[in-house]
Design a protein around this motif. Structure first.
Motif, PDB file in Angstrom:
ATOM      1  N   MET A 119       0.831  -1.207   0.000  1.00 35.59           N
ATOM      2  CA  MET A 119       0.000   0.000   0.000  1.00 35.59           C
ATOM      3  C   MET A 119       0.865   1.256   0.000  1.00 35.59           C
ATOM      4  N   VAL A 120       0.575   2.158  -0.921  1.00 35.43           N
ATOM      5  CA  VAL A 120       1.190   3.486  -0.885  1.00 35.43           C
ATOM      6  C   VAL A 120       0.318   4.381  -0.012  1.00 35.43           C
ATOM      7  N   THR A 121       0.927   5.074   0.940  1.00 35.90           N
ATOM      8  CA  THR A 121       0.155   5.976   1.797  1.00 35.90           C
ATOM      9  C   THR A 121       1.037   7.129   2.272  1.00 35.90           C
ATOM     10  N   HIS A 122       0.394   8.245   2.611  1.00 35.56           N
ATOM     11  CA  HIS A 122       1.129   9.350   3.239  1.00 35.56           C
ATOM     12  C   HIS A 122       0.733   9.451   4.714  1.00 35.56           C
ATOM     13  N   ASP A 123      -0.139   8.551   5.163  1.00 35.30           N
ATOM     14  CA  ASP A 123      -0.750   8.645   6.485  1.00 35.30           C
ATOM     15  C   ASP A 123      -0.044   7.704   7.477  1.00 35.30           C
ATOM     16  N   PRO A 124       0.645   8.253   8.494  1.00 33.59           N
ATOM     17  CA  PRO A 124       1.340   7.407   9.466  1.00 33.59           C
ATOM     18  C   PRO A 124       0.405   6.452  10.207  1.00 33.59           C
ATOM     19  N   VAL A 125      -0.854   6.860  10.411  1.00 32.87           N
ATOM     20  CA  VAL A 125      -1.816   5.971  11.084  1.00 32.87           C
ATOM     21  C   VAL A 125      -2.094   4.754  10.210  1.00 32.87           C
ATOM     22  N   ALA A 126      -2.295   4.984   8.904  1.00 30.34           N
ATOM     23  CA  ALA A 126      -2.504   3.870   7.968  1.00 30.34           C
ATOM     24  C   ALA A 126      -1.283   2.952   7.944  1.00 30.34           C
ATOM     25  N   ALA A 127      -0.099   3.549   7.929  1.00 35.85           N
ATOM     26  CA  ALA A 127       1.138   2.754   7.876  1.00 35.85           C
ATOM     27  C   ALA A 127       1.295   1.888   9.125  1.00 35.85           C
ATOM     28  N   GLY A 128       0.698   2.342  10.237  1.00 43.66           N
ATOM     29  CA  GLY A 128       0.774   1.589  11.487  1.00 43.66           C
ATOM     30  C   GLY A 128       0.095   0.228  11.431  1.00 43.66           C
ATOM     31  N   TYR A 129      -0.756   0.006  10.425  1.00 40.19           N
ATOM     32  CA  TYR A 129      -1.412  -1.294  10.251  1.00 40.19           C
ATOM     33  C   TYR A 129      -0.510  -2.310   9.552  1.00 40.19           C
ATOM     34  N   ALA A 130       0.565  -1.834   8.940  1.00 36.76           N
ATOM     35  CA  ALA A 130       1.419  -2.701   8.126  1.00 36.76           C
ATOM     36  C   ALA A 130       2.400  -3.500   8.992  1.00 36.76           C
ATOM     37  N   ASP A 131       2.964  -4.563   8.402  1.00 35.38           N
ATOM     38  CA  ASP A 131       4.027  -5.326   9.065  1.00 35.38           C
ATOM     39  C   ASP A 131       5.358  -4.595   8.956  1.00 35.38           C
ATOM     40  N   ARG A 132       5.516  -3.895   7.844  1.00 33.29           N
ATOM     41  CA  ARG A 132       6.746  -3.114   7.667  1.00 33.29           C
ATOM     42  C   ARG A 132       6.438  -1.907   6.792  1.00 33.29           C
TER      43      ARG A 132
END
Length: 250
Positions: free
Chosen positions: A202-215
């Motif tokens: 997933m491409v995102t600019h949102d740190p909250v969204a990135a927090g769902y990722a494994d890396r």
């Protein structure tokens, strides 16, 4: 162990250059990255860092100037247009910021559309599992106009999952959603990785969204500059601030 075992997609020395001479822009500069099976990866970076270009090249949506892109062991650069279309249809799922649903079709018809186009019938068991994972069992007869933004994006997630792709690419998939709907959709993507063994990038600019990722992998100026496992929104935000500062001072 074979080097490609467990790798859903990978790029090696991937470069993308636009224009020439004084107007030459290097969007990607020899990027090598592997996306492991059953893992949720977020791609982040300042505006203009090349994150969407990386995703579009890795997903076979955009051509590249040099290097290689593989989906599993299939080298995309060696395929003709027809073969590339087939790989995109059968092995790659897409979720876009604009939900890209057909307004005249029901939720169920939108979900099964990729299979319909390919002349395949959905496996009932898999369809039921996907629909329940994204929480849409009560909404299958509704058209997009009768659904909230979050529900529409869940239909788009289910559509991406239905053909059991090797990998799903999401381009700012929660960009048009409020925070609650966005959290729901990210939760479903997370569940699809954990419960269905899906691979998500997933491409995102949102740190909250990135927090769902494994890396999280970080790009700056078309290069891969950092990577973080077990991300939290605060850690991601700190790293992004450092990259923003660096890009302004360089």
């Amino acid at each position: 162990m074979h080097p490609t075992t467990g790798i859903a997609a990978a790029t090696t020395d991937l470069s993308k250059v636009y224009g020439s001479g004084e107007t030459r822009v290097v969007a990607l500069d020899r990027v090598s990255i592997a996306f492991r099976k059953g893992e949720f990866t977020a791609i982040m970076g300042p505006s203009g860092s090349g994150k969407s270009t990386l995703m579009h090249c890795a997903a076979g949506l955009d051509s590249f100037s040099s290097g290689s892109v593989r989906i599993g062991t299939t080298e995309l650069g060696t395929l003709n247009d027809r073969q590339l279309t087939q790989v995109r249809r059968d092995r790659i799922g897409f979720i876009f910021q604009a939900f890209n649903l057909l307004p005249t079709l029901t939720a169920l018809e939108n979900i099964t559309l990729p299979l319909t186009i390919a002349g395949r019938r959905p496996e009932r068991e898999w369809l039921d599992r996907v629909v329940s994972t994204v929480g849409l069992s009560q909404r299958l007869g509704h058209r997009p106009g009768q659904l909230s933004g979050g529900q529409q994006q869940r239909v788009a997630v289910a559509r991406a999952l239905i053909s059991r792709p090797a990998i799903i690419f999401g381009d700012e998939p929660t960009g048009n959603l409020d925070s609650r709907a966005g959290a729901e959709v990210l939760g479903f993507l997370r569940d699809s990785v954990r419960e269905l063994g899906q691979t998500v990038v997933m491409v995102t600019h949102d740190p909250v969204a990135a927090g769902y990722a494994d890396r999280v992998v970080f790009l700056a100026d078309g290069r891969l500059v950092d990577e973080m496992t077990h991300p939290t929104p605060d850690r991601v935000l700190d790293r992004m601030k450092a990259l923003d500062t660096r890009s302004r001072t360089s």
